[in-house]
Design a protein around this motif. Structure first.
Motif, short mmCIF file in Angstrom:
data_model
loop_
_atom_site.label_atom_id
_atom_site.label_comp_id
_atom_site.label_asym_id
_atom_site.label_seq_id
_atom_site.Cartn_x
_atom_site.Cartn_y
_atom_site.Cartn_z
N ALA A 48 37.27 36.36 34.06
CA ALA A 48 36.58 36.66 32.80
C ALA A 48 35.16 36.11 32.82
O ALA A 48 34.21 36.79 32.38
CB ALA A 48 37.36 36.09 31.62
N SER B 285 42.41 33.57 36.02
CA SER B 285 42.09 34.40 34.86
C SER B 285 40.77 33.95 34.24
O SER B 285 39.91 34.78 33.89
CB SER B 285 43.22 34.30 33.84
OG SER B 285 42.95 35.07 32.69
N ALA C 116 40.83 40.30 33.28
CA ALA C 116 41.67 39.12 33.50
C ALA C 116 43.12 39.43 33.14
O ALA C 116 44.05 39.02 33.84
CB ALA C 116 41.15 37.95 32.67
N GLY D 126 41.70 33.62 30.29
CA GLY D 126 40.73 34.71 30.17
C GLY D 126 39.81 34.55 28.97
O GLY D 126 38.59 34.74 29.09
#
Length: 344
Positions: free
Chosen positions: A20, A16, A65, A195
């Motif tokens: 991002a 994640s 994400a 994220g």
């Protein structure tokens, strides 16, 4: 927790974060080359606290994400979660890209996102220390979700402020969800922390990209969504005041801003101004964008992590919330100067 689950959650966190970071890195390069998605230095806004043309679409990386988190964890949440997150993200990202949505249109999309979350996941507040009838709870839930969505956007004024606060809140929820054994909430928290952190690596301290309305609305929605699920599940034993306590800073910022604008300054509550708490901290204390965020993080840490110890104790959670409000007002009234306006 079994070792394979620890590895699984670590994978979710790091993947994640990478998604991002990579997406937002691309947006930075694309925006600077194309001239699109930029918050212009020439723009005139009361709440503007930056210099230079900065991309304001960092929420896209967090959104993608989050999409990965949902696909990767279908045993925890089904694909219907895409409906509310897409609606709430659109309410902000369309404004980030085209500045084309009126406040009423954004509010409508946020209400629809809240209603869809309630419909598909029974995300309803029926316990606030006393029981609410279900239909009253639905209306109150929509009000609370939309309120938190916009509260996170209001505190998104400095590099890392909203993102850092949201990570702190998610860490608190992570600990409590683990303690009570709510693994689906634990899973979303771990992934979303990754994220947001991927975005923060580009946003803090230099501000190479901003969260934007899309990112702030999305993070605010997920925080509200997770807190309602966590506190309204009677099996968890988490007090409904736990959510209020860890979110007391953005909640009180909104309430106090409405009071300040409507009652003291006789202006529209929707009209932006330049005397929010974080702006005054910047103007009167830090004189630094990123140091303002750090100072406000530090101020909030006790009121985000102390509730972990008292997650099932309503009295203590109310007391902690009241202490924060007194500290907030004490600091605010010590540093504010309204020309010719009496505050009390």
């Amino acid at each position: 927790m079994p070792k394979y689950e620890i590895v699984y959650f670590c994978e979710v966190f790091f993947l994640s974060l990478i998604i991002a970071f990579v997406v937002d890195s691309f947006i930075i390069r694309y925006a600077q080359k194309s001239g699109l998605l930029l918050d212009r230095d020439s723009s005139i806004k009361p709440q503007k606290m930056h210099y230079g043309d900065i991309p304001r679409a960092g929420g896209i990386g967090i959104f993608l994400a989050l999409c990965f988190i949902i696909f990767f964890g279908l045993k925890y949440f089904n694909l219907l979660l895409f409906i509310p997150i897409c609606l709430v993200f659109l309410s902000g990202v369309l404004e980030d890209i085209k500045n084309s949505l009126s406040p009423k249109q954004r509010l409508l999309l946020q209400v629809l996102a809240s209603i869809s979350a309630i419909y598909f996941f029974d995300c309803v507040i029926t316990d606030i220390g006393l029981s609410l009838p279900y239909y009253i709870g639905v209306i109150f839930s929509v009000f609370c979700i939309v309120g938190i969505i916009n509260a996170i956007n209001i505190i998104d004024g400095f590099n890392g402020l909203a993102g850092g606060f949201s990570i702190l809140a998610l860490l608190s929820i992570t600990f409590v969800s683990y303690i009570v054994g709510d693994i689906k909430i634990f899973y979303i928290c771990i992934g979303l922390i990754g994220g947001i952190l991927g975005f923060l690596l580009l946003n803090f301290p230099k501000g190479r990209i901003f969260l934007g309305d899309g990112g702030a609305y999305l993070v605010g929605f997920i925080l509200a969504f997770l807190l309602i699920l966590l506190t309204q599940n009677k099996d968890n034993g988490v007090s409904p005041w736990y959510g209020i306590c860890i979110m007391i800073y953005p909640i009180f910022e909104v309430l106090f801003s409405i009071y300040r604008k409507k009652i003291i300054r006789s202006m529209s509550a929707m009209e932006p101004d330049s005397i929010h708490f974080h702006m005054l901290i910047y103007k009167r204390i830090t004189r630094s964008n990123y140091k303002t965020s750090i100072l406000i993080w530090i101020l909030n840490i006790p009121f985000i992590f102390l509730p972990i110890l008292f997650f099932d104790n309503t009295f203590m959670l109310i007391a902690i919330s009241i202490v924060f409000i007194f500290i907030y007002l004490f600091i605010y009234f010590r540093i504010i100067k309204f020309a010719g306006i009496k505050l009390l």
